[in-house]
Design a protein around this motif. Structure first.
Motif, PDB file in Angstrom:
ATOM      1  N   THR B  20     -13.341  50.931 -40.464  1.00  0.00           N
ATOM      2  CA  THR B  20     -11.882  50.834 -40.591  1.00  0.00           C
ATOM      3  C   THR B  20     -11.429  51.641 -41.786  1.00  0.00           C
ATOM      4  O   THR B  20     -12.015  51.553 -42.870  1.00  0.00           O
ATOM      5  CB  THR B  20     -11.436  49.372 -40.769  1.00  0.00           C
ATOM      6  OG1 THR B  20     -11.849  48.619 -39.638  1.00  0.00           O
ATOM      7  CG2 THR B  20      -9.919  49.290 -40.888  1.00  0.00           C
ATOM      8  N   TRP B  34      -1.657  59.822 -37.691  1.00  0.00           N
ATOM      9  CA  TRP B  34      -3.091  60.014 -37.908  1.00  0.00           C
ATOM     10  C   TRP B  34      -3.525  61.283 -37.187  1.00  0.00           C
ATOM     11  O   TRP B  34      -3.142  61.520 -36.032  1.00  0.00           O
ATOM     12  CB  TRP B  34      -3.892  58.836 -37.360  1.00  0.00           C
ATOM     13  CG  TRP B  34      -3.829  57.593 -38.195  1.00  0.00           C
ATOM     14  CD1 TRP B  34      -3.018  56.507 -38.015  1.00  0.00           C
ATOM     15  CD2 TRP B  34      -4.634  57.285 -39.343  1.00  0.00           C
ATOM     16  NE1 TRP B  34      -3.267  55.554 -38.971  1.00  0.00           N
ATOM     17  CE2 TRP B  34      -4.253  56.018 -39.805  1.00  0.00           C
ATOM     18  CE3 TRP B  34      -5.643  57.971 -40.035  1.00  0.00           C
ATOM     19  CZ2 TRP B  34      -4.839  55.399 -40.919  1.00  0.00           C
ATOM     20  CZ3 TRP B  34      -6.226  57.368 -41.132  1.00  0.00           C
ATOM     21  CH2 TRP B  34      -5.828  56.094 -41.571  1.00  0.00           C
ATOM     22  N   GLN B  54       3.924  51.724 -32.534  1.00  0.00           N
ATOM     23  CA  GLN B  54       3.084  52.879 -32.213  1.00  0.00           C
ATOM     24  C   GLN B  54       3.711  53.582 -31.018  1.00  0.00           C
ATOM     25  O   GLN B  54       3.639  53.091 -29.881  1.00  0.00           O
ATOM     26  CB  GLN B  54       1.663  52.423 -31.898  1.00  0.00           C
ATOM     27  CG  GLN B  54       0.683  53.562 -31.735  1.00  0.00           C
ATOM     28  CD  GLN B  54      -0.763  53.070 -31.556  1.00  0.00           C
ATOM     29  OE1 GLN B  54      -0.996  51.910 -31.199  1.00  0.00           O
ATOM     30  NE2 GLN B  54      -1.730  53.929 -31.805  1.00  0.00           N
ATOM     31  N   LYS B  57       0.389  58.230 -28.567  1.00  0.00           N
ATOM     32  CA  LYS B  57      -1.070  58.194 -28.652  1.00  0.00           C
ATOM     33  C   LYS B  57      -1.626  59.392 -27.920  1.00  0.00           C
ATOM     34  O   LYS B  57      -1.262  59.638 -26.766  1.00  0.00           O
ATOM     35  CB  LYS B  57      -1.610  56.900 -28.036  1.00  0.00           C
ATOM     36  CG  LYS B  57      -1.334  55.665 -28.859  1.00  0.00           C
ATOM     37  CD  LYS B  57      -1.648  54.394 -28.110  1.00  0.00           C
ATOM     38  CE  LYS B  57      -3.078  54.237 -27.752  1.00  0.00           C
ATOM     39  NZ  LYS B  57      -3.378  52.917 -27.164  1.00  0.00           N
ATOM     40  N   ALA B  67      -5.267  51.650 -33.789  1.00  0.00           N
ATOM     41  CA  ALA B  67      -4.503  51.833 -35.014  1.00  0.00           C
ATOM     42  C   ALA B  67      -3.399  50.799 -35.060  1.00  0.00           C
ATOM     43  O   ALA B  67      -2.833  50.423 -34.029  1.00  0.00           O
ATOM     44  CB  ALA B  67      -3.917  53.240 -35.078  1.00  0.00           C
ATOM     45  N   ARG B  69      -0.045  49.255 -37.700  1.00  0.00           N
ATOM     46  CA  ARG B  69       0.792  49.420 -38.889  1.00  0.00           C
ATOM     47  C   ARG B  69       1.651  48.162 -39.029  1.00  0.00           C
ATOM     48  O   ARG B  69       2.847  48.174 -38.749  1.00  0.00           O
ATOM     49  CB  ARG B  69       1.669  50.668 -38.797  1.00  0.00           C
ATOM     50  CG  ARG B  69       2.328  51.010 -40.121  1.00  0.00           C
ATOM     51  CD  ARG B  69       3.241  52.202 -40.013  1.00  0.00           C
ATOM     52  NE  ARG B  69       3.801  52.513 -41.331  1.00  0.00           N
ATOM     53  CZ  ARG B  69       4.890  53.256 -41.504  1.00  0.00           C
ATOM     54  NH1 ARG B  69       5.533  53.762 -40.458  1.00  0.00           N
ATOM     55  NH2 ARG B  69       5.326  53.495 -42.717  1.00  0.00           N
ATOM     56  N   SER B  75      -1.181  51.513 -42.862  1.00  0.00           N
ATOM     57  CA  SER B  75      -1.741  51.577 -41.518  1.00  0.00           C
ATOM     58  C   SER B  75      -3.261  51.531 -41.603  1.00  0.00           C
ATOM     59  O   SER B  75      -3.864  51.942 -42.607  1.00  0.00           O
ATOM     60  CB  SER B  75      -1.319  52.872 -40.825  1.00  0.00           C
ATOM     61  OG  SER B  75      -1.930  53.010 -39.555  1.00  0.00           O
ATOM     62  N   THR B  76      -3.874  51.015 -40.558  1.00  0.00           N
ATOM     63  CA  THR B  76      -5.332  51.040 -40.446  1.00  0.00           C
ATOM     64  C   THR B  76      -5.730  51.725 -39.153  1.00  0.00           C
ATOM     65  O   THR B  76      -5.032  51.636 -38.146  1.00  0.00           O
ATOM     66  CB  THR B  76      -5.933  49.625 -40.475  1.00  0.00           C
ATOM     67  OG1 THR B  76      -5.367  48.864 -39.404  1.00  0.00           O
ATOM     68  CG2 THR B  76      -5.655  48.943 -41.803  1.00  0.00           C
ATOM     69  N   LEU B  77      -6.842  52.422 -39.225  1.00  0.00           N
ATOM     70  CA  LEU B  77      -7.439  53.045 -38.046  1.00  0.00           C
ATOM     71  C   LEU B  77      -8.855  52.511 -37.933  1.00  0.00           C
ATOM     72  O   LEU B  77      -9.658  52.667 -38.860  1.00  0.00           O
ATOM     73  CB  LEU B  77      -7.463  54.568 -38.193  1.00  0.00           C
ATOM     74  CG  LEU B  77      -8.112  55.356 -37.047  1.00  0.00           C
ATOM     75  CD1 LEU B  77      -7.290  55.222 -35.770  1.00  0.00           C
ATOM     76  CD2 LEU B  77      -8.270  56.832 -37.413  1.00  0.00           C
ATOM     77  N   CYS B  92      -4.289  61.119 -42.704  1.00  0.00           N
ATOM     78  CA  CYS B  92      -3.057  60.368 -42.506  1.00  0.00           C
ATOM     79  C   CYS B  92      -1.915  61.187 -43.093  1.00  0.00           C
ATOM     80  O   CYS B  92      -2.096  61.895 -44.097  1.00  0.00           O
ATOM     81  CB  CYS B  92      -3.161  59.016 -43.201  1.00  0.00           C
ATOM     82  SG  CYS B  92      -1.674  58.002 -43.080  1.00  0.00           S
TER      83      CYS B  92
END
Lengths: 114, 117
Positions: B20, B34, B54, B57, B67, B69, B75-77, B92
């Protein structure tokens, strides 16, 4: 799909001289944006210059200018009075008018020599 | 304002593990992106958030990628069951409004370099 081609993987220039980086793109769109981004070694990518396709006038930002040839789908970057700090990867990018995703070329590594 | 920050800078993981990454955009930017950059290539778009939603994509974002937010801030991926082909720099970026706007360029972070062994 739009494609962006940078045919010069590497270039070098002497400090204070002028260099031109090439970029061509393929699209059937008439309204779009073109960008040049700079990525210095181990540093963040930053915007150098942008061009709207509907504007015929070439964009200029200080020592950086573009030669935008819409019919030829060409978008070259000219760097005048090159400085050591210009050493970086340079990416050409394309974005359709109503989109948020940019399509980047493979980049040109520019080295400015003292 | 310290710009877009990403954590970690480097991540080495074994194939099959989950990873992550975190991105903190510029505080007033409500748009977050991203991108993935493999060696010798330019960045490729993965996904886009406007606030917490989101909205875009890429086909590159396989079902192993997710992902988020939450609350429209960081935000996390996450990449599940990593594969060697996932090795890349994950970038990012954030912007105030539409990135085509003259006054709203993309601001990129330094990226997270992922190596899958």
């Amino acid at each position: 799909a739009q494609t962006v081609t940078q045919s010069q993987p590497e270039m070098s220039v002497q400090e204070a001289e002028t260099v031109t980086l090439s970029c061509t793109y393929d699209t059937s769109e008439s309204n779009y944006y073109l960008f040049w981004y700079k990525q210095p070694p181990s540093r963040q990518m930053i915007l150098v210059i942008r061009q709207e396709a509907y504007k015929q006038q070439n964009a200029t930002e200080n020592r950086f200018s573009v030669n935008f040839q819409k019919a030829a789908k060409s978008f070259s970057l000219k760097i005048s009075d090159s400085q050591l700090g210009d050493t970086a990867m340079y990416f050409c990018a394309f974005m359709k008018h109503d989109r948020v995703d940019m399509r980047f070329g493979a980049g040109t590594r520019l080295t400015v020599k003292p | 304002d310290t710009g877009v920050s990403q954590d970690p800078r480097h991540k080495i993981t074994k194939r099959g593990q989950n990873v992550t990454f975190r991105c903190d955009p510029i505080s007033e930017h409500n748009r977050l992106y991203w991108y993935r950059q493999t060696l010798g290539q330019g960045p490729e778009f993965l996904t886009y958030f406007q606030n917490e939603a989101q909205l875009e994509k890429s086909r590159l974002l396989s079902n192993r990628f997710s992902a988020e937010r939450p609350k429209g801030s960081f935000s996390t991926l996450e990449i599940q069951r990593t594969e060697q082909g996932d090795s890349a720099m994950y970038l990012c970026a954030s912007s105030l409004t539409q990135p085509s706007s003259y006054n709203s360029p993309l601001h990129f972070g330094n990226g997270t370099r992922l190596t899958v062994t």
